[in-house]
Design a protein around this motif. Structure first.
Motif, PDB file in Angstrom:
ATOM      1  N   ALA A 205      16.123  12.721  13.447  1.00  0.00           N
ATOM      2  CA  ALA A 205      17.114  11.796  13.994  1.00  0.00           C
ATOM      3  C   ALA A 205      17.491  12.171  15.421  1.00  0.00           C
ATOM      4  CB  ALA A 205      18.350  11.767  13.104  1.00  0.00           C
ATOM      5  N   ASP A 206      17.518  13.484  15.714  1.00  0.00           N
ATOM      6  CA  ASP A 206      17.838  13.957  17.062  1.00  0.00           C
ATOM      7  C   ASP A 206      16.646  13.853  18.002  1.00  0.00           C
ATOM      8  OD1 ASP A 206      20.372  14.562  16.224  1.00  0.00           O
ATOM      9  OD2 ASP A 206      19.942  16.673  15.831  1.00  0.00           O
ATOM     10  N   GLN A 207      15.490  13.399  17.476  1.00  0.00           N
ATOM     11  CA  GLN A 207      14.257  13.270  18.258  1.00  0.00           C
ATOM     12  C   GLN A 207      13.846  14.602  18.888  1.00  0.00           C
ATOM     13  OE1 GLN A 207      14.281   9.906  20.908  1.00  0.00           O
ATOM     14  NE2 GLN A 207      15.091   8.506  19.376  1.00  0.00           N
ATOM     15  N   THR A 208      14.056  15.685  18.130  1.00  0.00           N
ATOM     16  CA  THR A 208      13.647  17.009  18.595  1.00  0.00           C
ATOM     17  C   THR A 208      12.123  17.077  18.639  1.00  0.00           C
ATOM     18  OG1 THR A 208      15.590  18.008  17.577  1.00  0.00           O
ATOM     19  CG2 THR A 208      13.777  19.486  18.146  1.00  0.00           C
ATOM     20  N   PRO A 209      11.523  17.482  19.764  1.00  0.00           N
ATOM     21  CA  PRO A 209      10.051  17.573  19.828  1.00  0.00           C
ATOM     22  C   PRO A 209       9.518  18.572  18.811  1.00  0.00           C
ATOM     23  CG  PRO A 209      11.027  17.682  22.027  1.00  0.00           C
ATOM     24  CD  PRO A 209      12.155  17.801  21.051  1.00  0.00           C
ATOM     25  N   VAL A 210       8.523  18.172  18.015  1.00  0.00           N
ATOM     26  CA  VAL A 210       7.960  19.050  16.996  1.00  0.00           C
ATOM     27  C   VAL A 210       6.439  19.184  17.109  1.00  0.00           C
ATOM     28  CG1 VAL A 210       9.828  18.615  15.360  1.00  0.00           C
ATOM     29  CG2 VAL A 210       7.805  17.154  15.311  1.00  0.00           C
ATOM     30  N   LEU A 211       5.777  18.245  17.761  1.00  0.00           N
ATOM     31  CA  LEU A 211       4.317  18.265  17.805  1.00  0.00           C
ATOM     32  C   LEU A 211       3.784  19.504  18.518  1.00  0.00           C
ATOM     33  CD1 LEU A 211       3.476  14.517  18.573  1.00  0.00           C
ATOM     34  CD2 LEU A 211       3.151  15.736  16.416  1.00  0.00           C
ATOM     35  N   ASP A 212       4.463  19.947  19.582  1.00  0.00           N
ATOM     36  CA  ASP A 212       3.951  21.072  20.352  1.00  0.00           C
ATOM     37  C   ASP A 212       4.113  22.409  19.650  1.00  0.00           C
ATOM     38  OD1 ASP A 212       6.702  20.808  20.681  1.00  0.00           O
ATOM     39  OD2 ASP A 212       6.696  21.842  22.606  1.00  0.00           O
ATOM     40  N   VAL A 213       4.959  22.481  18.617  1.00  0.00           N
ATOM     41  CA  VAL A 213       5.140  23.752  17.893  1.00  0.00           C
ATOM     42  C   VAL A 213       4.462  23.705  16.526  1.00  0.00           C
ATOM     43  CG1 VAL A 213       7.318  24.212  19.066  1.00  0.00           C
ATOM     44  CG2 VAL A 213       7.348  23.045  16.857  1.00  0.00           C
ATOM     45  N   PHE A 214       3.820  22.591  16.196  1.00  0.00           N
ATOM     46  CA  PHE A 214       3.246  22.416  14.858  1.00  0.00           C
ATOM     47  C   PHE A 214       2.172  23.451  14.558  1.00  0.00           C
ATOM     48  CE2 PHE A 214      -0.039  20.128  12.246  1.00  0.00           C
ATOM     49  CZ  PHE A 214       0.629  20.247  11.045  1.00  0.00           C
ATOM     50  N   PHE A 215       1.154  23.555  15.405  1.00  0.00           N
ATOM     51  CA  PHE A 215       0.061  24.480  15.127  1.00  0.00           C
ATOM     52  C   PHE A 215       0.456  25.953  15.257  1.00  0.00           C
ATOM     53  CE2 PHE A 215      -2.928  20.934  15.136  1.00  0.00           C
ATOM     54  CZ  PHE A 215      -3.804  21.347  14.145  1.00  0.00           C
ATOM     55  N   PRO A 216       1.248  26.340  16.262  1.00  0.00           N
ATOM     56  CA  PRO A 216       1.691  27.742  16.288  1.00  0.00           C
ATOM     57  C   PRO A 216       2.413  28.148  15.008  1.00  0.00           C
ATOM     58  CG  PRO A 216       2.117  26.719  18.405  1.00  0.00           C
ATOM     59  CD  PRO A 216       1.651  25.621  17.493  1.00  0.00           C
ATOM     60  N   LEU A 217       3.256  27.272  14.476  1.00  0.00           N
ATOM     61  CA  LEU A 217       3.959  27.582  13.236  1.00  0.00           C
ATOM     62  C   LEU A 217       3.016  27.534  12.041  1.00  0.00           C
ATOM     63  CD1 LEU A 217       7.337  25.656  13.696  1.00  0.00           C
ATOM     64  CD2 LEU A 217       6.970  28.121  13.756  1.00  0.00           C
ATOM     65  N   LEU A 218       2.100  26.580  12.030  1.00  0.00           N
ATOM     66  CA  LEU A 218       1.166  26.449  10.915  1.00  0.00           C
ATOM     67  C   LEU A 218       0.311  27.708  10.776  1.00  0.00           C
ATOM     68  CD1 LEU A 218       0.481  24.162   8.872  1.00  0.00           C
ATOM     69  CD2 LEU A 218      -1.457  23.590  10.338  1.00  0.00           C
ATOM     70  N   LYS A 219      -0.092  28.271  11.903  1.00  0.00           N
ATOM     71  CA  LYS A 219      -0.888  29.500  11.859  1.00  0.00           C
ATOM     72  C   LYS A 219      -0.099  30.682  11.316  1.00  0.00           C
ATOM     73  CE  LYS A 219      -3.821  28.158  15.763  1.00  0.00           C
ATOM     74  NZ  LYS A 219      -4.191  28.467  17.161  1.00  0.00           N
ATOM     75  N   SER A 220       1.206  30.662  11.520  1.00  0.00           N
ATOM     76  CA  SER A 220       2.035  31.785  11.084  1.00  0.00           C
ATOM     77  C   SER A 220       2.403  31.717   9.610  1.00  0.00           C
ATOM     78  CB  SER A 220       3.320  31.852  11.926  1.00  0.00           C
ATOM     79  OG  SER A 220       4.168  30.749  11.636  1.00  0.00           O
ATOM     80  N   VAL A 221       2.196  30.560   8.977  1.00  0.00           N
ATOM     81  CA  VAL A 221       2.585  30.409   7.563  1.00  0.00           C
ATOM     82  C   VAL A 221       1.415  29.900   6.724  1.00  0.00           C
ATOM     83  CG1 VAL A 221       5.012  29.996   8.083  1.00  0.00           C
ATOM     84  CG2 VAL A 221       3.437  28.050   7.986  1.00  0.00           C
ATOM     85  N   GLN A 222       0.186  30.239   7.097  1.00  0.00           N
ATOM     86  CA  GLN A 222      -0.981  29.725   6.385  1.00  0.00           C
ATOM     87  C   GLN A 222      -0.969  30.127   4.916  1.00  0.00           C
ATOM     88  OE1 GLN A 222      -4.970  29.656   8.074  1.00  0.00           O
ATOM     89  NE2 GLN A 222      -4.133  30.305  10.045  1.00  0.00           N
ATOM     90  N   ALA A 223      -1.383  29.161   4.073  1.00  0.00           N
ATOM     91  CA  ALA A 223      -1.515  29.384   2.631  1.00  0.00           C
ATOM     92  C   ALA A 223      -0.187  29.733   1.967  1.00  0.00           C
ATOM     93  CB  ALA A 223      -2.557  30.454   2.341  1.00  0.00           C
ATOM     94  N   THR A 224       0.921  29.199   2.468  1.00  0.00           N
ATOM     95  CA  THR A 224       2.231  29.384   1.846  1.00  0.00           C
ATOM     96  C   THR A 224       2.854  28.010   1.601  1.00  0.00           C
ATOM     97  OG1 THR A 224       3.433  29.457   3.952  1.00  0.00           O
ATOM     98  CG2 THR A 224       2.539  31.546   3.122  1.00  0.00           C
ATOM     99  N   LYS A 225       3.977  28.002   0.898  1.00  0.00           N
ATOM    100  CA  LYS A 225       4.667  26.745   0.650  1.00  0.00           C
ATOM    101  C   LYS A 225       5.131  26.108   1.953  1.00  0.00           C
ATOM    102  CE  LYS A 225       6.401  27.494  -4.037  1.00  0.00           C
ATOM    103  NZ  LYS A 225       7.604  27.536  -4.904  1.00  0.00           N
TER     104      LYS A 225
END
Length: 379
Positions: free
Chosen positions: A159-179
């Motif tokens: 709702a706040d239109q916080t940018p999320v696309l640019d942090v998606f892959f860095p975060l995805l790599k840090s939590v691989q194979a988890t919930k």
């Protein structure tokens, strides 16, 4: 402070050359200003001859400033050396560098300055957004809550239109194979489909898969000529309506005639329930195994022989272990590779009612700035 001095000295030299039609014209302008100081003219010309080297140094300085602006010494418990924190992290004079960087960002008209000017603009753009590390923390917390079926933080974030696309892959790599990995898939799906009505969701942690059903939002019955437009997407949709021109022809007295019907641009009725699937792959080569795509397509209706609504569903493959985007040739090679892997499954995808398939990769950057939006290929 020494970084800022370098920026200012570089600008004081290159401003003579960045907009001039030729090198001779630039030197002539320098001579006119420094009529009695031949040494100053010589120093400026010699400094300009080192443009390639000084531009590289300038890029490294901007990268250090970018890293320093992201790190908050007051709130972080991390050791600076162990985490390779910028040498300017926490410097009180850091904001003083941005006026000079803004000036460098405006030097891109000349090809020789295009690259360094682009890097300057990227830095300014990053600075204008909410703090990167804070956004990463907020996005990860929202993803964790989504795995517990708690949507408040995610809804607030979107709702706040916080940018999320640019942090998606860095975060995805840090939590691989988890919930949390599936939570991030859900968050990005809701971000991409925020203009649709998302209905049921299913999370499969073992399969690293997120499934949701959605419908096109019913087209607005009408739009008043004074209706506010909240985004460029909305504006584009309204402008593309063939009935928009009728606004100016309507009388002020008739309320019904001042309303304009809008069209569904996708031509899919709003009562058709569609299916979206986001799936994490270890590599694109996994699709060479027919059993892999077969197990994924079980998430779509029609695999059991039931009638489907046609090609209305969407499928996303997210590959966090692969980075692309270094150059056009690499992009073309990856696009062709994805296309060849999909071709044997064309009939199966058609039977599952899949409208489009999108591959999403981390974007490779060579300019010292991380956290770019994903590289996507859609078929």
């Amino acid at each position: 402070q020494s970084f800022i001095e370098f920026l200012r000295k570089w600008i004081s030299v290159e401003r003579w050359f960045c907009d001039a039609p030729s090198y001779a014209d630039s030197v002539d302008n320098v001579r006119k200003l420094h009529k009695d100081d031949f040494n100053a003219v010589l120093l400026i010309c010699r400094a300009h001859e080192q443009l390639k080297t000084t531009s590289y140094i300038l890029s490294r300085i901007m990268a250090a400033i970018d890293d320093g602006a992201r790190f908050d010494l007051a709130t972080s418990n991390s050791a600076a050396i162990g985490n390779r924190v910028s040498v300017v992290a926490g410097a009180a004079s850091l904001p003083n560098a941005y006026p000079s960087i803004a000036e460098i960002g405006g030097m891109g008209q000349n090809r020789a300055y295009a690259e360094v000017a682009l890097r300057a603009r990227k830095l300014l753009n990053q600075e204008s957004m909410p703090n990167l590390e804070q956004r990463k923390k907020q996005v990860l917390e929202a993803a964790k809550q989504l795995t517990e079926s708690e949507t408040k933080k995610a809804d607030d974030l979107l709702a706040d239109q916080t940018p999320v696309l640019d942090v998606f892959f860095p975060l995805l790599k840090s939590v691989q194979a988890t919930k949390e990995e599936v939570g991030l898939l859900e968050l990005i799906a809701k971000r991409l489909y925020r203009t649709y009505t998302v209905k049921d969701v299913e999370r499969s942690y073992d399969d690293r898969l997120f499934r949701f059903t959605f419908t096109n939002k019913a087209s607005e019955r009408a739009i008043h000529k004074l209706t506010s437009i909240s985004s460029m997407t909305e504006l584009s949709s309204v402008v593309s309506s063939s009935s928009l021109s009728k606004l100016s022809d309507n009388s002020e007295g008739d309320s019904e005639s001042r309303l304009v019907a809008t069209e569904n641009l996708e031509k899919i009725p709003s009562n058709v329930v569609r299916v979206g699937v986001f799936k994490v792959l270890e590599s694109v080569e996994a699709l060479a195994d027919a059993s892999t795509i077969e197990s994924i397509l079980k998430s779509f209706p029609g695999r059991d022989g039931t009638k489907t609504a046609g090609a209305v569903n969407v499928l996303y493959f997210v590959v966090p272990t692969v980075s692309v985007g270094g150059d056009e040739t690499a992009n073309n090679d990856m696009a062709d590779k994805c296309h060849q892997l999909l071709k044997p499954h064309a009939n199966a995808l058609e039977h599952a009612g899949v409208r489009r398939v999108t591959f999403s990769f981390d974007r490779q950057t060579e300019d010292g700035f991380d956290d770019s939006s994903p590289a996507t290929f859609t078929f």
